[in-house]
Scaffold this motif. Structure first.
Motif, PDB file in Angstrom:
ATOM      1  N   ARG A 129       0.702  -1.244   0.039  1.00 53.30           N
ATOM      2  CA  ARG A 129      -0.092  -0.282  -0.185  1.00 53.30           C
ATOM      3  C   ARG A 129       0.885   1.320  -0.031  1.00 53.30           C
ATOM      4  NH1 ARG A 129      -2.672   3.217   4.321  1.00 53.30           N
ATOM      5  NH2 ARG A 129      -4.590   4.274   3.264  1.00 53.30           N
ATOM      6  N   THR A 130       1.863   1.283   0.955  1.00 58.26           N
ATOM      7  CA  THR A 130       2.688   2.618   0.991  1.00 58.26           C
ATOM      8  C   THR A 130       3.515   2.677  -0.380  1.00 58.26           C
ATOM      9  OG1 THR A 130       3.132   2.261   3.177  1.00 58.26           O
ATOM     10  CG2 THR A 130       4.627   3.510   2.115  1.00 58.26           C
ATOM     11  N   GLN A 131       3.942   1.626  -0.953  1.00 57.94           N
ATOM     12  CA  GLN A 131       4.658   1.899  -2.361  1.00 57.94           C
ATOM     13  C   GLN A 131       3.607   2.188  -3.420  1.00 57.94           C
ATOM     14  OE1 GLN A 131       6.130  -1.914  -3.843  1.00 57.94           O
ATOM     15  NE2 GLN A 131       7.078  -0.718  -5.755  1.00 57.94           N
ATOM     16  N   ILE A 132       2.476   1.847  -3.397  1.00 60.38           N
ATOM     17  CA  ILE A 132       1.396   2.186  -4.366  1.00 60.38           C
ATOM     18  C   ILE A 132       1.134   3.773  -3.973  1.00 60.38           C
ATOM     19  CG2 ILE A 132      -0.840   2.060  -5.156  1.00 60.38           C
ATOM     20  CD1 ILE A 132      -0.103  -1.024  -4.656  1.00 60.38           C
ATOM     21  N   ARG A 133       0.719   4.173  -2.913  1.00 62.86           N
ATOM     22  CA  ARG A 133       0.501   5.553  -2.744  1.00 62.86           C
ATOM     23  C   ARG A 133       1.581   6.284  -2.924  1.00 62.86           C
ATOM     24  NH1 ARG A 133      -1.860   6.996   2.517  1.00 62.86           N
ATOM     25  NH2 ARG A 133      -2.539   8.678   1.300  1.00 62.86           N
ATOM     26  N   SER A 134       3.023   5.915  -2.645  1.00 60.23           N
ATOM     27  CA  SER A 134       4.136   6.703  -2.724  1.00 60.23           C
ATOM     28  C   SER A 134       4.287   7.172  -4.485  1.00 60.23           C
ATOM     29  CB  SER A 134       5.263   6.265  -2.182  1.00 60.23           C
ATOM     30  OG  SER A 134       6.608   7.076  -2.513  1.00 60.23           O
ATOM     31  N   ALA A 135       4.100   6.176  -5.135  1.00 56.95           N
ATOM     32  CA  ALA A 135       4.175   6.286  -6.629  1.00 56.95           C
ATOM     33  C   ALA A 135       3.113   7.160  -7.045  1.00 56.95           C
ATOM     34  CB  ALA A 135       4.154   4.821  -7.368  1.00 56.95           C
ATOM     35  N   GLY A 136       1.946   7.042  -6.637  1.00 55.89           N
ATOM     36  CA  GLY A 136       0.709   7.955  -7.009  1.00 55.89           C
ATOM     37  C   GLY A 136       0.981   9.118  -6.823  1.00 55.89           C
ATOM     38  N   GLN A 137       1.568   9.573  -5.382  1.00 52.02           N
ATOM     39  CA  GLN A 137       1.937  11.034  -5.042  1.00 52.02           C
ATOM     40  C   GLN A 137       3.011  11.574  -6.078  1.00 52.02           C
ATOM     41  OE1 GLN A 137       0.433  12.672  -3.162  1.00 52.02           O
ATOM     42  NE2 GLN A 137      -1.034  10.940  -2.542  1.00 52.02           N
ATOM     43  N   VAL A 138       3.907  10.796  -6.263  1.00 52.32           N
ATOM     44  CA  VAL A 138       5.273  11.063  -7.022  1.00 52.32           C
ATOM     45  C   VAL A 138       4.548  11.596  -8.469  1.00 52.32           C
ATOM     46  CG1 VAL A 138       7.300  10.447  -8.694  1.00 52.32           C
ATOM     47  CG2 VAL A 138       6.855   9.951  -6.030  1.00 52.32           C
ATOM     48  N   ALA A 139       3.743  10.796  -9.084  1.00 50.28           N
ATOM     49  CA  ALA A 139       2.953  11.113 -10.551  1.00 50.28           C
ATOM     50  C   ALA A 139       2.364  12.302 -10.234  1.00 50.28           C
ATOM     51  CB  ALA A 139       2.014   9.774 -10.979  1.00 50.28           C
ATOM     52  N   ASN A 140       1.295  12.473  -9.222  1.00 51.95           N
ATOM     53  CA  ASN A 140       0.737  13.705  -8.969  1.00 51.95           C
ATOM     54  C   ASN A 140       1.395  14.796  -9.004  1.00 51.95           C
ATOM     55  OD1 ASN A 140      -2.320  14.827  -8.686  1.00 51.95           O
ATOM     56  ND2 ASN A 140      -1.404  15.024  -6.684  1.00 51.95           N
ATOM     57  N   TRP A 141       2.552  14.910  -8.368  1.00 55.43           N
ATOM     58  CA  TRP A 141       3.541  15.812  -8.040  1.00 55.43           C
ATOM     59  C   TRP A 141       3.989  16.338  -9.414  1.00 55.43           C
ATOM     60  CZ3 TRP A 141       9.091  15.356  -7.378  1.00 55.43           C
ATOM     61  CH2 TRP A 141       9.610  16.673  -7.145  1.00 55.43           C
ATOM     62  N   LEU A 142       4.540  15.528 -10.230  1.00 57.02           N
ATOM     63  CA  LEU A 142       5.284  15.760 -11.406  1.00 57.02           C
ATOM     64  C   LEU A 142       4.510  16.132 -12.776  1.00 57.02           C
ATOM     65  CD1 LEU A 142       8.475  13.377 -11.055  1.00 57.02           C
ATOM     66  CD2 LEU A 142       8.366  15.771 -10.741  1.00 57.02           C
ATOM     67  N   HIS A 143       3.130  15.507 -12.759  1.00 52.91           N
ATOM     68  CA  HIS A 143       2.506  15.662 -14.007  1.00 52.91           C
ATOM     69  C   HIS A 143       2.336  17.084 -14.500  1.00 52.91           C
ATOM     70  CE1 HIS A 143      -0.974  16.993 -11.905  1.00 52.91           C
ATOM     71  NE2 HIS A 143      -1.714  17.404 -12.857  1.00 52.91           N
ATOM     72  N   ASN A 144       2.236  18.154 -13.621  1.00 53.28           N
ATOM     73  CA  ASN A 144       2.284  19.729 -14.241  1.00 53.28           C
ATOM     74  C   ASN A 144       3.800  19.992 -14.720  1.00 53.28           C
ATOM     75  OD1 ASN A 144      -0.416  20.050 -13.811  1.00 53.28           O
ATOM     76  ND2 ASN A 144      -0.139  20.782 -11.765  1.00 53.28           N
ATOM     77  N   ALA A 145       4.566  19.243 -14.114  1.00 49.48           N
ATOM     78  CA  ALA A 145       6.188  19.893 -14.515  1.00 49.48           C
ATOM     79  C   ALA A 145       6.241  19.243 -15.934  1.00 49.48           C
ATOM     80  CB  ALA A 145       7.054  19.231 -13.434  1.00 49.48           C
ATOM     81  N   ALA A 146       5.734  17.992 -16.269  1.00 45.75           N
ATOM     82  CA  ALA A 146       5.696  17.337 -17.648  1.00 45.75           C
ATOM     83  C   ALA A 146       5.125  18.142 -18.448  1.00 45.75           C
ATOM     84  CB  ALA A 146       5.222  15.986 -17.479  1.00 45.75           C
ATOM     85  N   LEU A 147       3.859  18.715 -18.424  1.00 47.77           N
ATOM     86  CA  LEU A 147       3.422  19.585 -19.299  1.00 47.77           C
ATOM     87  C   LEU A 147       4.025  20.876 -19.316  1.00 47.77           C
ATOM     88  CD1 LEU A 147       0.790  20.369 -20.827  1.00 47.77           C
ATOM     89  CD2 LEU A 147      -0.097  21.579 -18.730  1.00 47.77           C
ATOM     90  N   PHE A 148       4.492  21.519 -18.178  1.00 44.64           N
ATOM     91  CA  PHE A 148       5.319  22.581 -18.503  1.00 44.64           C
ATOM     92  C   PHE A 148       6.785  22.326 -19.281  1.00 44.64           C
ATOM     93  CE2 PHE A 148       2.727  24.483 -15.130  1.00 44.64           C
ATOM     94  CZ  PHE A 148       2.344  25.676 -15.612  1.00 44.64           C
ATOM     95  N   SER A 149       7.233  21.166 -19.115  1.00 45.74           N
ATOM     96  CA  SER A 149       8.472  20.962 -19.949  1.00 45.74           C
ATOM     97  C   SER A 149       8.061  21.025 -21.485  1.00 45.74           C
ATOM     98  CB  SER A 149       8.921  19.732 -19.527  1.00 45.74           C
ATOM     99  OG  SER A 149       9.964  19.149 -20.342  1.00 45.74           O
ATOM    100  N   ALA A 150       6.867  20.471 -21.806  1.00 40.20           N
ATOM    101  CA  ALA A 150       6.235  20.330 -23.110  1.00 40.20           C
ATOM    102  C   ALA A 150       6.100  21.759 -23.848  1.00 40.20           C
ATOM    103  CB  ALA A 150       4.975  19.586 -23.191  1.00 40.20           C
ATOM    104  N   ILE A 151       5.962  22.595 -22.878  1.00 39.49           N
ATOM    105  CA  ILE A 151       5.864  24.013 -23.244  1.00 39.49           C
ATOM    106  C   ILE A 151       7.125  24.880 -23.243  1.00 39.49           C
ATOM    107  CG2 ILE A 151       3.283  23.922 -23.816  1.00 39.49           C
ATOM    108  CD1 ILE A 151       3.029  25.326 -20.995  1.00 39.49           C
ATOM    109  N   ASP A 152       8.289  24.389 -22.792  1.00 39.28           N
ATOM    110  CA  ASP A 152       9.255  24.999 -22.501  1.00 39.28           C
ATOM    111  C   ASP A 152       9.167  25.850 -21.030  1.00 39.28           C
ATOM    112  OD1 ASP A 152      11.983  24.970 -23.208  1.00 39.28           O
ATOM    113  OD2 ASP A 152      11.892  27.065 -24.208  1.00 39.28           O
ATOM    114  N   PHE A 153       8.579  25.350 -20.361  1.00 34.76           N
ATOM    115  CA  PHE A 153       8.380  26.027 -18.899  1.00 34.76           C
ATOM    116  C   PHE A 153       7.964  27.342 -18.871  1.00 34.76           C
ATOM    117  CE2 PHE A 153      11.500  22.579 -18.517  1.00 34.76           C
ATOM    118  CZ  PHE A 153      11.026  21.734 -17.498  1.00 34.76           C
ATOM    119  N   ASP A 154       7.144  27.748 -20.141  1.00 35.47           N
ATOM    120  CA  ASP A 154       6.594  29.093 -20.118  1.00 35.47           C
ATOM    121  C   ASP A 154       5.340  28.994 -18.973  1.00 35.47           C
ATOM    122  OD1 ASP A 154       5.807  31.407 -20.774  1.00 35.47           O
ATOM    123  OD2 ASP A 154       4.155  30.742 -22.203  1.00 35.47           O
TER     124      ASP A 154
END
Length: 127
Positions: free
Chosen positions: A43-68
């Motif tokens: 459970r902890t491993q699954i929740r931790s991975a989900g939190q990482v995904a939730n935290w980084l998903h916006n950074a991935a989008l901003f990376s696609a638009i050159d962090f504008d």
């Protein structure tokens, strides 16, 4: 934001996806599928991975638009909130990875362990 920072954020996103990947193998064996003890331990491993995904998903989008429009302060404050909400999940390593990637971009090589220690101390966090 300069090229070194963009590189470091993109490398951090890459490392974040590597942290999430092991979830693909959780419960893949027949005996794991119905084993409640196994799932309770994972459970902890699954929740931790989900939190990482939730935290980084916006950074991935901003990376696609050159962090504008990317707000670094919000990004790092979200990491601090994760560390508070899930102590012991080693979320701090992501800041260290970012610092090492900045060093790599500027120096052309990954920092030695001693240099990593210095980077972390200079960033205001003891080893």
């Amino acid at each position: 934001m300069d090229f070194a920072q963009k590189y470091a954020y993109r490398y951090l996103i890459y490392q974040g996806t590597l942290a999430i990947r092991p979830i693909a193998f959780v419960g893949s064996e027949w005996w794991q599928r119905w084993n409640l003890v196994y799932w309770r331990r994972k459970r902890t491993q699954i929740r931790s991975a989900g939190q990482v995904a939730n935290w980084l998903h916006n950074a991935a989008l901003f990376s696609a638009i050159d962090f504008d429009g990317f707000d670094e302060d919000v990004f790092w404050s979200e990491l601090d909130a994760l560390k508070s909400a899930f102590p012991g999940n080693e979320f701090e390593r992501f800041r260290d990875i970012f610092l090492c990637a900045l060093f790599e971009f500027n120096e052309g090589r990954w920092p030695t362990l001693h240099e990593q220690s210095v980077l972390v101390k200079e960033a205001g966090r003891g080893v």
